[in-house]
Write an enzyme that holds these catalytic residues in place. Structure first.
Site, PDB file in Angstrom:
ATOM      1  N   GLU A 251       0.893  -1.175   0.000  1.00 27.53           N
ATOM      2  CA  GLU A 251       0.000   0.000   0.000  1.00 27.53           C
ATOM      3  C   GLU A 251       0.921   1.211   0.000  1.00 27.53           C
ATOM      4  O   GLU A 251       1.512   1.542   1.030  1.00 27.53           O
ATOM      5  CB  GLU A 251      -0.886   0.012   1.257  1.00 27.53           C
ATOM      6  N   CYS A 285      -2.306   9.245   2.563  1.00 25.84           N
ATOM      7  CA  CYS A 285      -1.986   8.735   1.214  1.00 25.84           C
ATOM      8  C   CYS A 285      -3.085   9.039   0.206  1.00 25.84           C
ATOM      9  O   CYS A 285      -2.808   9.206  -0.975  1.00 25.84           O
ATOM     10  CB  CYS A 285      -1.743   7.236   1.276  1.00 25.84           C
TER      11      CYS A 285
HETATM   12  P1  NAD Z   1       8.264   5.022   4.760  1.00 23.45           P
HETATM   13  O1  NAD Z   1       8.274   4.204   3.524  1.00 23.45           O
HETATM   14  O2  NAD Z   1       9.390   5.913   5.041  1.00 23.45           O
HETATM   15  O3  NAD Z   1       8.166   4.046   6.028  1.00 23.45           O
HETATM   16  C1  NAD Z   1       7.148   3.063   6.093  1.00 23.45           C
HETATM   17  C2  NAD Z   1       7.657   1.916   6.937  1.00 23.45           C
HETATM   18  O4  NAD Z   1       8.748   1.299   6.250  1.00 23.45           O
HETATM   19  C3  NAD Z   1       8.202   2.354   8.294  1.00 23.45           C
HETATM   20  O5  NAD Z   1       7.864   1.390   9.240  1.00 23.45           O
HETATM   21  C4  NAD Z   1       9.706   2.372   8.055  1.00 23.45           C
HETATM   22  O6  NAD Z   1      10.457   2.169   9.223  1.00 23.45           O
HETATM   23  C5  NAD Z   1       9.839   1.178   7.133  1.00 23.45           C
HETATM   24  N1  NAD Z   1      11.073   1.130   6.339  1.00 23.45           N
HETATM   25  C6  NAD Z   1      11.813   2.175   5.876  1.00 23.45           C
HETATM   26  N2  NAD Z   1      12.884   1.699   5.194  1.00 23.45           N
HETATM   27  C7  NAD Z   1      12.798   0.345   5.231  1.00 23.45           C
HETATM   28  C8  NAD Z   1      13.602  -0.706   4.698  1.00 23.45           C
HETATM   29  N3  NAD Z   1      14.705  -0.466   4.000  1.00 23.45           N
HETATM   30  N4  NAD Z   1      13.210  -1.983   4.933  1.00 23.45           N
HETATM   31  C9  NAD Z   1      12.101  -2.259   5.643  1.00 23.45           C
HETATM   32  N5  NAD Z   1      11.299  -1.299   6.162  1.00 23.45           N
HETATM   33  C10 NAD Z   1      11.648  -0.021   5.958  1.00 23.45           C
HETATM   34  O7  NAD Z   1       6.863   5.780   4.785  1.00 23.45           O
HETATM   35  P2  NAD Z   1       6.293   6.745   5.923  1.00 23.45           P
HETATM   36  O8  NAD Z   1       6.997   8.058   5.817  1.00 23.45           O
HETATM   37  O9  NAD Z   1       6.271   6.061   7.235  1.00 23.45           O
HETATM   38  O10 NAD Z   1       4.778   6.903   5.466  1.00 23.45           O
HETATM   39  C11 NAD Z   1       4.371   7.814   4.512  1.00 23.45           C
HETATM   40  C12 NAD Z   1       4.180   7.138   3.181  1.00 23.45           C
HETATM   41  O11 NAD Z   1       3.286   6.035   3.339  1.00 23.45           O
HETATM   42  C13 NAD Z   1       3.533   8.034   2.157  1.00 23.45           C
HETATM   43  O12 NAD Z   1       4.152   7.843   0.909  1.00 23.45           O
HETATM   44  C14 NAD Z   1       2.092   7.552   2.130  1.00 23.45           C
HETATM   45  O13 NAD Z   1       1.407   7.829   0.929  1.00 23.45           O
HETATM   46  C15 NAD Z   1       2.257   6.106   2.359  1.00 23.45           C
HETATM   47  N6  NAD Z   1       1.017   5.529   2.879  1.00 23.45           N
HETATM   48  C16 NAD Z   1       0.266   4.742   2.057  1.00 23.45           C
HETATM   49  C17 NAD Z   1      -0.941   4.232   2.517  1.00 23.45           C
HETATM   50  C18 NAD Z   1      -1.796   3.349   1.633  1.00 23.45           C
HETATM   51  O14 NAD Z   1      -2.725   2.744   2.157  1.00 23.45           O
HETATM   52  N7  NAD Z   1      -1.527   3.250   0.348  1.00 23.45           N
HETATM   53  C19 NAD Z   1      -1.382   4.515   3.816  1.00 23.45           C
HETATM   54  C20 NAD Z   1      -0.583   5.322   4.624  1.00 23.45           C
HETATM   55  C21 NAD Z   1       0.622   5.822   4.148  1.00 23.45           C
END
Ligand code: NAD
Length: 480
Positions: A251, A285
């Site tokens: 997502e 998002c």
């Molecule tokens: P992010 O990708 O920075 O982090 C998301 C998660 O991934 C966190 O738990 C982070 O610690 C983890 N992560 C980061 N690097 C990683 C790696 N190398 N390996 C494994 N895990 C890793 O995103 P964010 O800043 O926490 O959230 C915002 C983003 O999420 C926005 O782009 C938003 O659109 C998206 N989002 C999407 C939805 C949806 O349903 N489509 C819902 C909420 C947020």
């Protein structure tokens, strides 16, 4: 002890585990430390995966009725702690307390929905190919699931994933965002309190998320990854998981268009625009990233939206008068400021708001007019309280403009011509489309993106399928 005081640990095999190192989680509204949280290392992450793998052997064989009962009890226990859970989420994410309470409600609905879907599942008999042969399919849990969640919905993102995976008979290792690790640990504690067997729900927080990605990618017992977060990290996990061919649900980020045709009910569109852009301080998002407003109603829409947005209150999420809280961190504020500067330098007009010039993480809710497709706000996810208004004149062109993005999560359109609206809805390249509404979340409505916004669906009647394998059985019973 309150839940907040006990949620600074990893939760592995039904117990609190305190890794040697800690990292500070800050309240974005005040800058104060909410808690020093256990920083899970390789050993703790590995123990959590092993705990989930051990628990899978028995949980996957537990009857559907018992699993559904466990989930409902967990939901009831969480509900009793709604206030405390919401308070933790507000402290670590900065979101409004009332929105955090709403998020608990959404998460509870998702757990209860998963229990309902589980109980409605049926074995599928296929037409018999011969009198002695029976063909049927059974769905079986895929195995250990790694759930990686973002900070913007730290409660619901955990409960939606864990509810469906655990209902399906899987066990989970949750890795919450390092910005908001406390609430996930609290929810896991409540799972144990509710009687879920040890090892079914494990939580590990880490300040080095890539280490978690590496660990799950290399462990064969982890059969599926359910990720919500940025498109950048989603793509990385996609490639990492190829090594052991894991099931992936992604997502990811959005770039939602919000189209207002000349015949739209403008007051309604303006009200919904406020919701679609400023809910959760714009950190969502499905937030409307690009407003396309027909020339005939552009000025009226811009004026009414500016009036509404300038009346919004910014403040601490615990203050009931606040309509918006702070941004999550310094990086988010810099991003907001840089998008604003880029747009202003290319001719956009700020009709209300701005990034402010103090050191806090608060920004003013902002409306920009004269937005154009050469600005960063057109192609990048804003993820903050900024509404950007583009002008269009030709109804045929606007769908192409709306689809002019690699993202495809949500899209919105407003018109009083039902046929036209339905046609536009069918043309929009998005997983979720709101027509004259922004209320796009419901248990029975599948949620997910197309194009680079993701793979797979949450919610809906098939929500458990992300965590189930289909086994086809051919049974020969001998001569007729
Ligand atoms: P992010 O990708 O920075 O982090 C998301 C998660 O991934 C966190 O738990 C982070 O610690 C983890 N992560 C980061 N690097 C990683 C790696 N190398 N390996 C494994 N895990 C890793 O995103 P964010 O800043 O926490 O959230 C915002 C983003 O999420 C926005 O782009 C938003 O659109 C998206 N989002 C999407 C939805 C949806 O349903 N489509 C819902 C909420 C947020």
């Amino acid at each position: 002890m309150t839940l907040l005081e006990t949620s600074n640990t990893a939760w592995v095999d039904g117990q609190a585990v305190q890794p040697k190192r800690t990292f500070a989680v800050l309240n974005p509204a005040t800058g104060e430390t909410v808690a020093d949280v256990g920083d899970s290392d390789e050993v703790t992450i590995s123990a959590a995966i092993s705990s989930a793998a051990y628990a899978f052997a028995s949980w996957s064989k537990t009857s559907t009725a018992v699993r559904a009962e466990h989930l409902r009890t967990w939901a009831d226990v969480i509900e009793e702690h709604t206030g405390q859970i919401a308070e933790i989420a507000t402290a670590e994410s900065g979101k409004l307390f009332r929105e955090a309470r709403g998020e608990v409600g959404a998460g509870l609905a998702a757990i209860r929905w998963s229990a309902h879907v589980l109980e409605s599942a049926e074995r599928t008999e296929l037409p018999a190919p011969s009198p002695t042969r029976t063909h049927y399919t059974v769905k079986q849990p895929v195995g250990v699931v790694a759930c990686i969640t973002p900070w913007n919905f730290p409660i619901a993102a955990v409960l939606v994933k864990v509810g469906a995976a655990v209902a399906a008979g899987c066990t989970v290792v949750v890795k919450p965002s390092e910005e908001t690790p406390l609430v996930a640990s609290a929810l896991a504690q409540l799972a144990t309190q509710a009687g879920l067997p040890d090892g079914v729900v494990n939580v590990v927080a880490t300040s080095r998320p890539a280490e978690f990605g590496d660990a799950i990618a290399s462990r064969k017992e982890v059969r599926a990854v359910s990720f919500t977060g940025s498109t950048r990290v989603g793509k990385l996990l996609y490639s990492q998981c190829a090594e052991t061919v894991k099931r992936l649900s992604l997502e990811l980020g959005g770039n939602a268009p919000f189209v207002v045709f000349a015949d739209a009910d403008i007051d309604r569109a303006v009200d919904d625009a406020v919701n679609a852009r400023f809910y959760n301080t714009g950190q969502i998002c499905v937030g409307a990233n690009r407003f396309f407003i027909h020339d005939a109603v552009y000025d009226e829409f811009a004026t009414k939206l500016t009036d509404k947005v300038s009346a919004l209150n910014v403040g601490n999420g615990m203050d009931e008068h606040s309509d918006l809280g702070p941004l999550i961190n310094r990086r988010a504020k810099n991003h907001f400021r840089s998008l604003l500067d880029d747009a202003a330098s290319k001719g956009a007009t700020i009709t209300t708001g701005g990034a402010g010039d103090d050191d806090s993480l608060f920004v003013d809710p902002t409306v920009l007019t004269n937005a154009t497709n050469d600005m960063d706000i057109y192609s990048m996810e804003i993820f903050g309280p900024m509404a950007c208004l583009h002008r269009f004149t030709d109804d045929d062109d606007v769908v192409d403009m709306a689809n002019d993005t690699d993202a495809g999560l949500a899209a919105y359109a407003y018109s009083q011509d039902a046929d036209h609206l339905a046609h536009v809805g069918s043309q929009l390249e998005a997983g979720v489309v709101g027509l004259n509404t922004t209320q796009i979340f419901a248990s029975e409505l599948p949620f997910g993106g197309v194009k680079e916004s993701g793979v797979g669906r949450e919610h809906g009647h098939d929500c458990l399928d992300e965590f189930l394998e289909i086994k086809s059985v051919a049974l020969e019973t001998g001569d007729a």
